[in-house]
Scaffold this active site. Structure first.
Site, short mmCIF file in Angstrom:
data_model
loop_
_atom_site.label_atom_id
_atom_site.label_comp_id
_atom_site.label_asym_id
_atom_site.label_seq_id
_atom_site.Cartn_x
_atom_site.Cartn_y
_atom_site.Cartn_z
N CYS A 1 0.83 -1.21 0.00
CA CYS A 1 0.00 0.00 0.00
C CYS A 1 0.87 1.26 0.00
O CYS A 1 0.53 2.25 -0.66
CB CYS A 1 -0.93 0.01 1.21
SG CYS A 1 -2.03 -1.41 1.28
C1 BEZ Z 1 0.50 -4.64 1.75
O1 BEZ Z 1 0.02 -3.55 1.43
O2 BEZ Z 1 1.71 -4.83 1.76
C2 BEZ Z 1 -0.39 -5.79 2.07
C3 BEZ Z 1 -1.60 -5.56 2.74
C4 BEZ Z 1 -2.41 -6.64 3.04
C5 BEZ Z 1 -2.03 -7.93 2.67
C6 BEZ Z 1 -0.85 -8.13 1.97
C7 BEZ Z 1 -0.02 -7.05 1.68
#
Ligand code: BEZ
Length: 209
Positions: free
Chosen positions: A45
Protein backbone atom coordinates in the site's frame (compact mmCIF):
# COMPACT_ATOMS: atom_id res chain seq x y z
CA UNK A 1 -26.54 -6.46 -6.66
CA UNK A 2 -23.02 -5.10 -7.02
CA UNK A 3 -21.96 -1.99 -8.87
CA UNK A 4 -21.72 -2.21 -12.64
CA UNK A 5 -20.24 -0.12 -15.43
CA UNK A 6 -22.57 2.75 -16.26
CA UNK A 7 -24.02 2.93 -12.74
CA UNK A 8 -23.79 6.23 -10.88
CA UNK A 9 -20.86 6.08 -8.45
CA UNK A 10 -22.53 6.10 -5.02
CA UNK A 11 -22.12 9.40 -3.20
CA UNK A 12 -20.92 9.49 0.41
CA UNK A 13 -19.67 11.92 3.01
CA UNK A 14 -16.69 10.81 5.08
CA UNK A 15 -13.70 11.99 7.07
CA UNK A 16 -10.52 12.10 4.99
CA UNK A 17 -6.95 13.32 5.39
CA UNK A 18 -8.21 16.58 3.80
CA UNK A 19 -11.12 16.89 6.29
CA UNK A 20 -14.74 15.88 5.77
CA UNK A 21 -15.55 15.48 2.06
CA UNK A 22 -18.59 14.50 0.03
CA UNK A 23 -17.49 12.46 -2.96
CA UNK A 24 -19.60 14.10 -5.69
CA UNK A 25 -18.93 17.63 -4.39
CA UNK A 26 -15.21 16.92 -4.15
CA UNK A 27 -14.86 15.53 -7.68
CA UNK A 28 -17.28 18.02 -9.29
CA UNK A 29 -17.06 17.64 -13.06
CA UNK A 30 -13.64 15.99 -13.18
CA UNK A 31 -12.75 12.33 -13.68
CA UNK A 32 -11.83 10.41 -10.54
CA UNK A 33 -9.80 7.35 -9.61
CA UNK A 34 -11.29 6.04 -6.36
CA UNK A 35 -9.32 3.10 -5.01
CA UNK A 36 -9.11 1.04 -1.85
CA UNK A 37 -6.04 -0.37 -0.14
CA UNK A 38 -6.08 -2.99 2.61
CA UNK A 39 -4.40 -1.12 5.45
CA UNK A 40 -2.12 1.71 6.54
CA UNK A 41 1.47 0.89 7.50
CA UNK A 42 1.68 -1.98 5.00
CA UNK A 43 4.39 -2.27 2.36
CA UNK A 44 2.49 -2.75 -0.91
CA UNK A 45 0.00 0.00 0.00
CA UNK A 46 2.85 2.41 0.75
CA UNK A 47 4.28 1.87 -2.75
CA UNK A 48 0.83 2.22 -4.35
CA UNK A 49 -0.06 5.49 -2.66
CA UNK A 50 3.39 6.86 -3.43
CA UNK A 51 3.01 5.92 -7.09
CA UNK A 52 -0.40 7.61 -7.21
CA UNK A 53 1.10 10.75 -5.66
CA UNK A 54 3.92 10.69 -8.26
CA UNK A 55 1.31 10.56 -11.03
CA UNK A 56 -0.39 13.71 -9.70
CA UNK A 57 0.60 15.88 -12.68
CA UNK A 58 -0.42 13.13 -15.15
CA UNK A 59 -3.83 12.90 -13.49
CA UNK A 60 -4.16 16.71 -13.51
CA UNK A 61 -3.42 16.81 -17.28
CA UNK A 62 -6.34 14.45 -17.71
CA UNK A 63 -8.72 16.44 -15.45
CA UNK A 64 -8.61 13.51 -13.02
CA UNK A 65 -8.53 13.46 -9.22
CA UNK A 66 -7.37 10.56 -7.04
CA UNK A 67 -8.94 9.45 -3.76
CA UNK A 68 -7.93 6.42 -1.67
CA UNK A 69 -9.78 4.61 1.09
CA UNK A 70 -9.16 2.02 3.80
CA UNK A 71 -11.01 1.06 6.96
CA UNK A 72 -8.33 2.62 9.17
CA UNK A 73 -9.19 5.71 11.25
CA UNK A 74 -8.09 9.13 10.03
CA UNK A 75 -5.51 9.36 12.87
CA UNK A 76 -3.74 6.32 11.37
CA UNK A 77 -3.87 7.84 7.89
CA UNK A 78 -2.25 11.02 9.25
CA UNK A 79 0.40 9.04 11.11
CA UNK A 80 1.23 6.89 8.04
CA UNK A 81 1.15 9.66 5.39
CA UNK A 82 4.71 10.92 6.03
CA UNK A 83 6.06 7.40 5.39
CA UNK A 84 4.58 7.50 1.87
CA UNK A 85 6.64 10.56 0.95
CA UNK A 86 9.71 9.34 2.79
CA UNK A 87 9.75 5.91 1.13
CA UNK A 88 8.57 6.77 -2.39
CA UNK A 89 9.85 10.34 -2.80
CA UNK A 90 6.48 11.99 -3.39
CA UNK A 91 4.42 13.29 -0.47
CA UNK A 92 0.75 12.37 -0.30
CA UNK A 93 -1.16 14.87 -2.49
CA UNK A 94 -4.68 13.43 -2.54
CA UNK A 95 -7.21 12.51 0.19
CA UNK A 96 -7.46 9.14 1.91
CA UNK A 97 -10.94 8.32 3.23
CA UNK A 98 -11.14 6.90 6.75
CA UNK A 99 -13.83 4.24 6.86
CA UNK A 100 -13.67 2.54 10.28
CA UNK A 101 -17.36 1.66 10.22
CA UNK A 102 -17.00 0.15 6.68
CA UNK A 103 -19.91 2.26 5.36
CA UNK A 104 -18.19 3.36 2.15
CA UNK A 105 -16.38 0.03 1.66
CA UNK A 106 -19.73 -1.77 1.79
CA UNK A 107 -21.33 0.74 -0.59
CA UNK A 108 -18.59 -0.06 -3.11
CA UNK A 109 -18.31 -3.80 -2.23
CA UNK A 110 -14.63 -3.42 -1.36
CA UNK A 111 -14.59 -6.04 1.44
CA UNK A 112 -14.37 -9.62 0.19
CA UNK A 113 -14.76 -12.00 3.16
CA UNK A 114 -12.95 -14.83 1.34
CA UNK A 115 -9.81 -12.67 1.29
CA UNK A 116 -8.97 -13.24 4.93
CA UNK A 117 -10.26 -10.38 7.07
CA UNK A 118 -12.54 -7.34 7.00
CA UNK A 119 -10.03 -5.04 5.34
CA UNK A 120 -10.65 -3.77 1.83
CA UNK A 121 -9.20 -5.52 -1.21
CA UNK A 122 -7.52 -3.48 -3.95
CA UNK A 123 -10.55 -2.09 -5.80
CA UNK A 124 -10.28 0.63 -8.44
CA UNK A 125 -13.17 2.69 -9.82
CA UNK A 126 -12.70 5.18 -12.63
CA UNK A 127 -15.57 7.67 -12.52
CA UNK A 128 -16.35 10.09 -15.32
CA UNK A 129 -17.41 13.76 -15.10
CA UNK A 130 -21.09 12.69 -15.03
CA UNK A 131 -20.30 10.45 -12.01
CA UNK A 132 -20.75 7.25 -14.02
CA UNK A 133 -18.58 4.22 -13.29
CA UNK A 134 -16.42 3.61 -16.35
CA UNK A 135 -13.95 0.99 -15.07
CA UNK A 136 -14.04 -1.45 -12.16
CA UNK A 137 -10.93 -3.46 -11.24
CA UNK A 138 -10.35 -5.75 -8.27
CA UNK A 139 -6.88 -6.93 -7.31
CA UNK A 140 -5.94 -9.25 -4.43
CA UNK A 141 -4.23 -7.82 -1.38
CA UNK A 142 -0.90 -9.43 -2.25
CA UNK A 143 -0.58 -7.84 -5.71
CA UNK A 144 0.24 -4.17 -6.19
CA UNK A 145 -1.55 -2.47 -9.05
CA UNK A 146 -0.07 -1.11 -12.27
CA UNK A 147 -0.91 2.61 -12.15
CA UNK A 148 0.37 3.17 -15.69
CA UNK A 149 -2.52 0.94 -16.75
CA UNK A 150 -4.98 3.13 -14.86
CA UNK A 151 -3.66 6.24 -16.65
CA UNK A 152 -3.80 4.34 -19.97
CA UNK A 153 -7.46 3.46 -19.40
CA UNK A 154 -8.29 7.12 -18.65
CA UNK A 155 -6.61 8.05 -21.96
CA UNK A 156 -8.55 5.34 -23.81
CA UNK A 157 -11.88 6.36 -22.23
CA UNK A 158 -11.32 10.02 -23.05
CA UNK A 159 -10.32 9.14 -26.64
CA UNK A 160 -13.29 6.82 -27.19
CA UNK A 161 -15.70 9.35 -25.69
CA UNK A 162 -14.47 12.00 -28.13
CA UNK A 163 -14.67 9.91 -31.34
CA UNK A 164 -16.44 6.83 -32.76
CA UNK A 165 -13.44 4.60 -32.07
CA UNK A 166 -12.32 1.76 -29.85
CA UNK A 167 -8.78 0.90 -28.76
CA UNK A 168 -7.07 -2.40 -29.59
CA UNK A 169 -5.15 -4.67 -27.23
CA UNK A 170 -2.20 -2.95 -25.56
CA UNK A 171 -3.11 0.41 -27.13
CA UNK A 172 -1.17 3.44 -25.99
CA UNK A 173 -1.84 7.11 -26.83
CA UNK A 174 -0.54 7.80 -30.35
CA UNK A 175 -1.12 4.21 -31.55
CA UNK A 176 -3.60 3.49 -34.31
CA UNK A 177 -7.21 3.01 -33.24
CA UNK A 178 -10.10 0.79 -34.32
CA UNK A 179 -13.07 2.31 -36.13
CA UNK A 180 -16.25 1.77 -34.15
CA UNK A 181 -18.16 -1.25 -35.52
CA UNK A 182 -21.25 0.95 -35.97
CA UNK A 183 -19.53 3.16 -38.57
CA UNK A 184 -19.27 2.19 -42.26
CA UNK A 185 -15.81 2.02 -43.84
CA UNK A 186 -16.90 4.75 -46.28
CA UNK A 187 -17.86 7.09 -43.44
CA UNK A 188 -14.67 6.16 -41.58
CA UNK A 189 -12.56 7.14 -44.63
CA UNK A 190 -14.27 10.52 -44.68
CA UNK A 191 -13.62 11.08 -40.98
CA UNK A 192 -10.24 9.47 -40.22
CA UNK A 193 -6.77 9.33 -41.81
CA UNK A 194 -5.27 6.12 -43.23
CA UNK A 195 -8.24 3.83 -42.76
CA UNK A 196 -7.22 0.24 -43.43
CA UNK A 197 -9.73 -2.61 -43.65
CA UNK A 198 -8.30 -5.92 -42.38
CA UNK A 199 -11.76 -7.48 -42.10
CA UNK A 200 -15.15 -5.82 -42.68
CA UNK A 201 -15.42 -5.66 -38.88
CA UNK A 202 -11.79 -4.65 -38.18
CA UNK A 203 -10.76 -1.27 -39.57
CA UNK A 204 -7.72 0.55 -38.25
CA UNK A 205 -7.21 4.32 -38.56
CA UNK A 206 -4.74 6.91 -37.36
CA UNK A 207 -5.67 8.33 -33.99
CA UNK A 208 -7.76 11.50 -34.45
CA UNK A 209 -5.78 14.65 -33.57
C1 BEZ B 1 0.50 -4.64 1.75
O1 BEZ B 1 0.02 -3.55 1.43
O2 BEZ B 1 1.71 -4.83 1.76
C2 BEZ B 1 -0.39 -5.79 2.07
C3 BEZ B 1 -1.60 -5.56 2.74
C4 BEZ B 1 -2.41 -6.64 3.04
C5 BEZ B 1 -2.03 -7.93 2.67
C6 BEZ B 1 -0.85 -8.13 1.97
C7 BEZ B 1 -0.02 -7.05 1.68
Amino acid sequence: MGLRLGDTAPDFTAMTTDGELSFHDWKKDSWAVFFSHPADFTPVCTTELGRTAALGSEFAKRNTKAMAISIDPVEDHHAWAPDIGEVTGTPLNFPIVADPDHKVAELYDMIHPGEGDTSTVRSVFIVDPENKLRLILTYPKSVGRNFDEIVRVIDALQATDANPIATPADWKPGDRVIVSPGMSTEDAKAKFENVEEFKPYLRYADAPK
